[in-house]
Design an enzyme around this catalytic site. Structure first.
Site, mmCIF file in Angstrom:
data_model
loop_
_atom_site.group_PDB
_atom_site.id
_atom_site.type_symbol
_atom_site.label_atom_id
_atom_site.label_comp_id
_atom_site.label_asym_id
_atom_site.label_seq_id
_atom_site.Cartn_x
_atom_site.Cartn_y
_atom_site.Cartn_z
ATOM 1 N N GLN A 206 0.952 -1.179 0.085
ATOM 2 C CA GLN A 206 -0.207 -0.009 -0.012
ATOM 3 C C GLN A 206 0.907 1.276 0.022
ATOM 4 O OE1 GLN A 206 -3.887 -0.726 0.295
ATOM 5 N NE2 GLN A 206 -2.700 -2.250 -0.483
ATOM 6 N N ALA A 247 -12.000 2.996 3.980
ATOM 7 C CA ALA A 247 -10.834 2.046 3.339
ATOM 8 C C ALA A 247 -10.011 2.889 2.302
ATOM 9 C CB ALA A 247 -11.662 1.158 2.550
ATOM 10 N N HIS A 248 -9.160 2.207 1.886
ATOM 11 C CA HIS A 248 -8.018 2.866 0.982
ATOM 12 C C HIS A 248 -8.577 3.241 -0.276
ATOM 13 C CE1 HIS A 248 -6.971 -1.437 -1.018
ATOM 14 N NE2 HIS A 248 -8.221 -0.954 -1.225
ATOM 15 N N ASN A 249 -8.066 4.593 -0.930
ATOM 16 C CA ASN A 249 -8.444 5.271 -1.822
ATOM 17 C C ASN A 249 -9.950 6.092 -1.966
ATOM 18 O OD1 ASN A 249 -6.032 4.178 -2.988
ATOM 19 N ND2 ASN A 249 -7.043 2.848 -4.231
#
Length: 341
Positions: A206, A247-249
């Site tokens: 990540q 969460a990511h993004n």
């Protein structure tokens, strides 16, 4: 290239080295000595980067990529554009992860140094409580208060007049002015990314950041994951309750309200002025339009148009959900009164 404030550059590596590392076949032997300096998504890659293609939804990105090289399966090797060297592998995402680990590494805390690294820059009026750990090259603005036991990782920037409460953990993040982060919040840990390799499930690197804009409030024990490559963003004046997971993004707009236990899955875009009730859940890669309202415990599985109110599971426009709920209640009551158990 991942932000050097948070990630060490371990490159370059030649294409021939990356092919050996991943067990791949380089189809253009004349490109064997090409120096690759970073990994990147196909849409963001340049001539010094290597990407991967494993999902047909992104075939347009493959055909338009400016990447110097790309991990692909044999079946799509012919679709790689001219100027991009194809490295044929069985599992492109696994190969990309191996290349990422070869070329980049998250910055770490140095062992055996002071709790506040001497390279950290704290403006006048910053208050640091007992037990705080501050990594290398951190910047903290005037008037910010850091509570007991807070950990701030290398390269983090925090603006002025912020309030960071006890035992919050912050890494890979850039934080604006007048941000409040309550006790136990975790910002910038790795997002949930995994894929199946020949030896089992592996974590995907990540390599992104978290951006918190001015006047954001984060409740106790929130978790905001850093981006997989791009950034996770929370817009100005957005207020987030306790125990929320982003969460990511994910990109959240300005002036949003997220109640406790809300969870937003990766790469979803939330517009300005959106409200979400407690325990709302949003699937990945969706768009929640400006001013939308999501009811408590709703399960959002598709895009929500701007200004609409949705509820239920799976979530749908609120009037439709209420009509269906009322109809089910009538049917259940009718069966009971008719003697059907």
């Amino acid at each position: 290239m991942p932000d050097p404030r948070f990630y060490e550059d371990l490159g370059p590596a030649t294409l021939s080295e990356l092919a050996r590392l991943t067990g791949g076949q380089l189809l253009s032997s004349e490109r064997a000595d090409l120096a690759i300096r970073s990994v990147a998504p196909l849409a963001r890659a340049d001539a010094d980067s290597i990407g991967f293609f494993s999902d047909k939804r992104y075939v347009a990105d493959l055909k338009a990529t400016k990447a110097g090289a790309c991990f692909v399966t044999q079946a799509v090797a012919g679709d790689v554009p001219e100027g991009c060297a194809a490295v044929v592998v069985d599992r492109p995402q696994v190969a990309w992860a191996a290349a990422a680990n070869r070329l980049h590494r998250a910055r770490r805390f140095e062992t055996g140094v002071q709790a506040v690294d001497p390279t950290a820059r704290l403006e006048e009026g910053v208050l640091v409580s007992p037990g705080v750990v501050i990594g290398a090259d951190v910047q903290i603005g005037r008037g910010t208060r850091i509570g007991p036991g807070v950990v701030i990782g290398p390269g983090v920037t925090i603006g002025r007049d912020c309030e960071i409460s006890a035992r919050a953990v912050i890494g890979f993040a850039m934080i604006g002015d007048r941000v409040r982060i309550y006790a136990g919040a975790v910002i910038g840990e790795a997002g949930f990314g995994a894929t199946v390799s020949a030896s089992g499930i592996i974590d995907l690197p990540q390599l992104g950041r978290v951006l918190l804009q001015d006047n954001v409030t984060l409740g106790a024990n929130c978790c905001i994951d850093r981006g997989a490559y791009d950034d996770t963003v929370v817009g100005e004046n957005t207020k987030i309750d306790n125990l929320v997971h982003i969460a990511h993004n994910v990109r959240i707009g300005r002036n949003c309200l997220l109640a406790a236990y809300t969870g937003i899955s990766g790469s979803t875009i939330v517009g300005d002025g959106v409200s979400m009730g407690g325990q709302a859940g949003v699937a990945d890669h969706l768009v929640i339009g400006d001013g939308a309202r999501i009811g408590a415990a709703a399960g959002v599985m598709k895009n929500v148009p701007a200004g609409e109110t949705w509820g239920g599971f799976p979530a749908q426009p609120i009037r439709q959900w209420l009509r269906e709920t009322a109809w089910l209640a009538r049917m259940a009551a009718g069966r009971k009164s008719g003697g059907v158990e």
